[in-house]
Design a protein around this motif. Structure first.
Motif, PDB file in Angstrom:
ATOM      1  N   UNK A 248       0.829  -1.101   0.260  1.00  0.00           N
ATOM      2  CA  UNK A 248      -0.005   0.469   0.403  1.00  0.00           C
ATOM      3  C   UNK A 248       0.761   1.434  -0.254  1.00  0.00           C
ATOM      4  N   UNK A 249       2.449   1.293   0.920  1.00  0.00           N
ATOM      5  CA  UNK A 249       2.708   2.151   1.021  1.00  0.00           C
ATOM      6  C   UNK A 249       3.788   2.708  -0.728  1.00  0.00           C
ATOM      7  N   UNK A 250       3.635   1.364  -1.591  1.00  0.00           N
ATOM      8  CA  UNK A 250       4.626   1.643  -2.485  1.00  0.00           C
ATOM      9  C   UNK A 250       3.887   2.070  -3.293  1.00  0.00           C
ATOM     10  N   UNK A 251       2.477   1.934  -3.801  1.00  0.00           N
ATOM     11  CA  UNK A 251       1.633   2.345  -5.356  1.00  0.00           C
ATOM     12  C   UNK A 251       1.449   3.808  -5.064  1.00  0.00           C
ATOM     13  N   UNK A 252       1.159   4.068  -6.505  1.00  0.00           N
ATOM     14  CA  UNK A 252       1.027   5.842  -6.967  1.00  0.00           C
ATOM     15  C   UNK A 252      -0.182   6.647  -5.921  1.00  0.00           C
TER      16      UNK A 252
END
Length: 256
Positions: free
Chosen positions: A31-35
């Motif tokens: 989740x933290x890595x998505x744009x």
């Protein structure tokens, strides 16, 4: 399939599904890595925002920013889904909390669907959504969350405990609860024999948070609880709460 535990392990095709709103994240790393700007444009194309600026906002602030954007764009008519994306459901929790006209009692009620969510992340964003109001008015928050802390539903109990922890992992600290945790004593007492492990860990963490500034209080409370009840749940909470306490406070009672 297990989710990615590092950015390097994230499958690009799966990331495309996340950013299209067609899949749920399996770990916080995913989740933290998505744009989030891509997910926002895919799900709420009416929202106007600078994508690069949005994606550079720190993670929790990004969730709050998007929630506020949804509120300002749609008012009280934010489309409620159903949404496949856990991130979108988290945004809706933040959008709900961005309505400053809601009383704390009303806000608690409106966040409960997110506290009940099947996805671990949405449950986190539910209590984080109310966290600024807790920090701003902790005593009123204890009163508003007291019914949830005594609920028969463990997800509601966990929501109440996590929302009020003195030292939030993701959110702001509550100075009053760090320095005077005794004001939350009656709120926590109902949870001293907590049967659910998910909630039990939260209760132990609440007491351990307080113990970093008030080890005397955490030791006194856990001693008292263990005198009142010899059940395994109480002993487990006490052991977790005492982690990190100075040696003079560690073992006032046998907790086995």
């Amino acid at each position: 399939m297990a989710g990615a535990r590092s950015k390097a392990a994230i499958d690009r095709e799966f990331m495309m599904l996340l950013e299209a709103g067609s899949a749920e994240s399996r770990t916080h790393i995913e989740q933290m890595s998505m744009k989030m700007s891509r997910l926002l444009f895919a799900t709420f194309p009416e929202v106007v925002v600078d994508a690069d600026a949005l994606d550079n906002v720190p993670f929790i602030a990004r969730l709050r920013t998007i929630g506020a954007l949804l509120r300002s764009t749609y008012g009280s008519e934010v489309p409620s889904g159903p949404w496949v994306s856990d991130t979108v459901r988290g945004w809706l929790a933040m959008a709900t909390a961005s309505d400053d006209s809601l009383s704390l009692d009303d806000l608690v009620l409106r966040l409960m669907p997110y506290a009940h969510d099947h996805h671990f992340a949405v449950r986190e964003w539910a209590w984080l959504a109310i966290r600024p109001r807790v920090v701003a008015n902790p005593l009123a928050a204890l009163a508003s969350l007291k019914p949830a802390s005594g609920s028969s539903n463990p997800l509601e109990r966990r929501f109440a405990v996590e929302a009020t922890r003195p030292r939030s992992v993701w959110g702001g600290h509550v100075p009053l609860f760090k320095e005077q945790p005794e004001v939350a004593g009656p709120f926590l007492d109902a949870l001293q024999c907590e049967p659910d492990p998910y909630v039990r860990r939260s209760v132990g963490n609440w007491l351990r948070d307080a113990g970093r500034t008030r080890p005397d209080w955490t030791a006194e409370v856990t001693d008292g609880w263990c005198r009142q009840c010899s059940c395994k749940s109480t002993a487990w909470i006490a052991r977790r709460a005492r982690v990190g306490l100075p040696s003079s406070f560690e073992l006032r009672l046998p907790l086995e």
